[in-house]
Scaffold this motif. Structure first.
Motif, mmCIF file in Angstrom:
data_model
loop_
_atom_site.group_PDB
_atom_site.id
_atom_site.type_symbol
_atom_site.label_atom_id
_atom_site.label_comp_id
_atom_site.label_asym_id
_atom_site.label_seq_id
_atom_site.Cartn_x
_atom_site.Cartn_y
_atom_site.Cartn_z
ATOM 1 N N ILE B 40 105.881 54.277 97.891
ATOM 2 C CA ILE B 40 105.527 54.729 99.287
ATOM 3 C C ILE B 40 106.633 54.355 100.307
ATOM 4 C CG2 ILE B 40 103.799 54.173 101.221
ATOM 5 C CD1 ILE B 40 101.430 53.968 98.975
ATOM 6 N N MET B 41 107.021 52.881 99.903
ATOM 7 C CA MET B 41 107.939 52.401 100.915
ATOM 8 C C MET B 41 109.514 53.236 100.902
ATOM 9 S SD MET B 41 108.793 48.365 101.976
ATOM 10 C CE MET B 41 107.690 47.618 100.828
ATOM 11 N N LYS B 45 110.796 55.561 104.200
ATOM 12 C CA LYS B 45 112.226 55.193 104.600
ATOM 13 C C LYS B 45 112.999 56.605 104.633
ATOM 14 C CE LYS B 45 113.819 50.512 104.193
ATOM 15 N NZ LYS B 45 114.549 49.713 103.843
ATOM 16 N N ALA B 73 96.579 54.170 102.399
ATOM 17 C CA ALA B 73 97.758 53.336 101.689
ATOM 18 C C ALA B 73 98.822 53.614 102.095
ATOM 19 C CB ALA B 73 97.870 53.748 100.117
ATOM 20 N N GLU B 76 98.636 51.728 105.829
ATOM 21 C CA GLU B 76 98.923 50.303 105.850
ATOM 22 C C GLU B 76 100.367 49.805 105.710
ATOM 23 O OE1 GLU B 76 95.926 48.562 102.963
ATOM 24 O OE2 GLU B 76 97.653 48.356 101.637
ATOM 25 N N VAL B 77 101.154 50.575 104.826
ATOM 26 C CA VAL B 77 102.467 50.041 104.733
ATOM 27 C C VAL B 77 103.205 50.578 105.785
ATOM 28 C CG1 VAL B 77 104.641 50.821 103.476
ATOM 29 C CG2 VAL B 77 102.510 50.472 102.185
ATOM 30 N N PHE B 80 102.551 47.797 108.604
ATOM 31 C CA PHE B 80 102.829 46.293 108.241
ATOM 32 C C PHE B 80 104.191 46.023 108.445
ATOM 33 C CE2 PHE B 80 103.480 42.877 105.383
ATOM 34 C CZ PHE B 80 102.493 41.869 105.831
ATOM 35 N N TYR B 81 105.030 47.118 107.998
ATOM 36 C CA TYR B 81 106.624 46.631 107.811
ATOM 37 C C TYR B 81 107.138 47.029 109.344
ATOM 38 C CZ TYR B 81 105.670 45.779 102.993
ATOM 39 O OH TYR B 81 105.069 45.192 101.976
ATOM 40 N N THR B 82 108.068 46.340 109.784
ATOM 41 C CA THR B 82 108.776 46.507 111.043
ATOM 42 C C THR B 82 109.945 47.348 111.134
ATOM 43 O OG1 THR B 82 110.423 44.582 110.609
ATOM 44 C CG2 THR B 82 108.332 43.996 112.003
ATOM 45 N N MET B 83 110.457 47.730 109.883
ATOM 46 C CA MET B 83 111.363 48.908 109.874
ATOM 47 C C MET B 83 110.923 50.421 110.112
ATOM 48 S SD MET B 83 114.149 47.381 106.881
ATOM 49 C CE MET B 83 115.394 48.751 107.244
ATOM 50 N N PHE B 84 109.388 50.446 110.140
ATOM 51 C CA PHE B 84 108.854 51.710 110.402
ATOM 52 C C PHE B 84 108.358 51.946 111.797
ATOM 53 C CE2 PHE B 84 107.896 50.889 105.739
ATOM 54 C CZ PHE B 84 108.997 51.696 105.179
ATOM 55 N N VAL B 136 114.909 42.308 117.193
ATOM 56 C CA VAL B 136 114.495 41.749 115.855
ATOM 57 C C VAL B 136 114.588 40.352 115.288
ATOM 58 C CG1 VAL B 136 115.054 44.187 114.712
ATOM 59 C CG2 VAL B 136 116.801 42.460 114.615
#
Lengths: 423, 185
Positions: B40-41, B45, B73, B76-77, B80-84, B136
């Motif tokens: 997914i991650m 990207k 699913a 939530e990824v 949660f992650y700041t790069m998205f 960041v």
């Protein structure tokens, strides 16, 4: 003296190449294993003797950790490398990945052999595109020489290694959060037990170590555990990479013997920037409590000495701070970081980091009240030990450290509504 | 969408080029075949890169369908992650570290200079859609503080001159093409 372990290729031309790595003895331990001259028990014995301790921050003995893996349990097992370098002030793993990737590959392959794991993942933080490319290139080289992959060097030992990239979350440096993240989920830490050695990635036994820990292994096996131990001091074996940043003339990474006096490290980094006075040092990443200059100048750089002084060696990120810095401002930036990075799973951390950040910022804005200081200390105390993972403690400890050593600066700001240092 | 037998991978294939699909397929190979979530991650990207640095709900859903995982699913990824990035971004994202080591070495001046030069605040995008500046946390390059990341590349030991050069190099890439055409004629 310096650059003997993870950075031993650093002075060579194209230090990241297989040729450079082999020229310093690289892959000789893996070859010995394949030749049947080195078995898993001997490897764990050497690691235990070497007193290598986890280089990611926790300092757990690596040999002991490896011995916990149920190597004879049937089914898939994994070795995972934590290259999610995110502890503020730390920048050593990035340089291992960029400048000596093969040593990490060999270290992980050896770990795979010892623990009967045929698959490894190297979890790099999401922004590490350059290190990722280097690692991919190195893996390609290693594969082409059959040092990685199926039937390594003609033996029945198989080990496949994959590079993975994260998505930007400090919490994924925590091993169970990293495992969750590798599984494609939010990086929220798991309850322990079960520990990863029994229930890790994809529910299988997993060993997680830091980049520098894995990369130290080949050198230890080449020269012996005793050699490594003797580089450092008892219970603090070997060398460690210190990432020195802040107010020094030449910031950078220094791989030196554990037990080296701090004042020597400061000198290696060119001394204080512009000849300013040293005020304090954060000795092991932003999670470690700050220590005043007079304490630091008497200390040696090793787990036990820094621990005894009330802080921790952590990841080896040494942030040097001169007299111009206002400690309330530094505490505010620290608190903000943990507030941003708390994963939100445990109430004490999720709510507590927000409270700490808001109270310190209130003081900074001249709205502080005298009782704020005790409140801060109490909130920090209520986070510690009450969360699933170590982020709670990591958020609370530095704030307690600022209050313990620089309480007068907080009091001054609350009373005068301006910084004691900056006026 | 009432046809339950439709090819779930089609949607994503319409949204991104085949080369990007191939890239996602490469990532899928790294994880156990029975596990659907690990890619997914990396997939997000790849998709984000092909969509001008941000993700839409449609894209997240397409990724979910391609990987055969529930929509949530992927959400939530992505959250949660700041790069998205879930909001529109500039063509180039300048991520400035303001954490401890960088702040000790003057990241506040870097932020100030960027804000003045681009006439936007942290978290904003220039009107022409070329630059976004973003604050960041520590990016593990503290020895070169102050630093910032431009798209995928780190720039360390920043000075005002270096920042100006970074900005002018990017701006030059986005000059109106007309000028070049005229010269050609």
């Amino acid at each position: 003296m310096a650059n003997e372990v993870c950075f031993r290729t650093l002075d060579l031309e194209t230090p990241w190449s297989l040729e450079a790595y082999e020229s310093v003895g690289g892959y000789s331990s893996l070859r010995k294993i394949i030749a049947g001259e080195l078995d898993h028990e001997k490897i764990i014995d050497e690691l235990k003797l070497s007193a290598l301790r986890g280089r990611g921050g926790a300092g757990f003995p690596t040999g002991l950790k490896w011995s916990f893996m149920p190597r004879n349990m049937p089914g898939q097992k994994y070795v995972v490398c934590n290259s999610d370098e995110g502890e503020p002030g730390t920048f050593k793993d990035r340089d291992i990945l960029r400048f000596n990737p093969h040593q990490l590959i060999e270290g992980m392959a050896i770990a795979g052999y010892v623990m009967n794991a045929t698959v490894g993942y190297n979890y790099m933080r999401g922004e590490f595109y350059e290190p990722f490319d280097r690692m991919e290139q190195a893996l390609k080289e290693a594969r082409s020489k059959n040092l990685i992959g199926d039937n390594i060097l003609g033996s029945d030992f198989c080990f496949e290694l994959h590079n993975h990239l994260g998505g930007g979350a400090y919490i994924c440096g925590e091993e169970t959060a990293l495992i969750e993240s590798l599984e494609g989920k939010k990086g929220q830490p798991r309850f322990k037990p079960p520990f990863p050695a029994n229930y890790g990635v994809f529910g299988r036994p997993t060993n997680v170590n830091n980049t520098e820990s894995y990369a130290s292994v080949p050198a230890i096996l080449e020269n012996g555990g005793q050699w490594f131990l003797d580089l450092g001091k008892p219970n603090n074996g070997g060398t460690k990479i210190f990432s020195v940043s802040g107010h020094v003339t030449n910031p950078g990474n220094f791989e030196i013997n554990l037990g080296t006096p701090f004042k020597d490290l400061l000198e290696m980094a060119g001394g204080m920037l512009a000849g300013n006075q040293l005020k304090a040092v954060i000795p092991g990443g932003s999670s470690s409590p700050i220590l005043p200059a007079e304490v630091m100048m008497e200390l040696t750089m090793d787990y036990d000495a820094i621990g005894k002084a009330g802080s921790m060696l952590g990841s080896g990120a040494v942030m040097v701070i001169d007299e111009s810095v206002c400690m309330v401002e530094l505490a505010a930036r620290t608190a903000h970081f943990y507030y941003e990075e708390s994963c939100g799973q445990c109430s004490p951390c999720r709510e507590g980091t927000g409270w700490m950040s808001r109270v310190i910022h209130r003081i900074l804005e001249g709205e502080g009240k005298p009782e704020d200081i005790d409140n801060l200390d109490r909130v920090a105390g209520n986070i510690m030990g009450r969360t699933i993972c170590a982020l709670g403690d990591a958020a609370a400890m530095p704030i307690k450290g600022f209050l313990k050593n620089y309480r007068h600066e907080f009091e001054y700001m609350i009373e005068h509504k301006r910084s004691m240092v900056k006026g | 969408m009432t046809d339950l037998n439709y090819d779930k991978s089609l949607h994503l294939k319409e949204l991104i080029p085949q080369s990007a699909i191939d890239e996602i397929e490469q990532w899928i190979l790294k994880y156990p075949a029975e596990r659907k979530r690990p890619p997914i991650m990396p997939a997000l990207k790849v998709v984000q890169e092909h969509n001008g640095n941000y993700l839409t709900t449609e894209m997240m859903q397409a990724v979910a369908e391609y990987l055969d995982v529930p929509h949530v699913a992927v959400y939530e990824v992505a959250t949660f992650y700041t790069m998205f990035n879930l909001n529109e971004m500039g063509k180039h994202v300048l991520s400035v570290c303001t954490n401890l080591s960088c702040s000790l070495r003057g990241s506040d001046k870097v932020v100030e200079h960027l804000q003045n030069r681009l006439n936007i605040k942290l978290g904003e995008t220039t009107k022409d859609g070329v630059f976004t500046i973003k604050e960041v946390e520590c990016m593990a390059a503290c020895g070169g503080a102050p630093m910032l990341e431009v798209d995928k590349v780190y720039h360390e030991n920043l000075t005002e001159e270096k920042i100006d050069k970074i900005l002018s190099d990017i701006a030059a890439q986005h000059m109106p093409a007309k000028e070049e055409d005229n010269n050609g004629k």
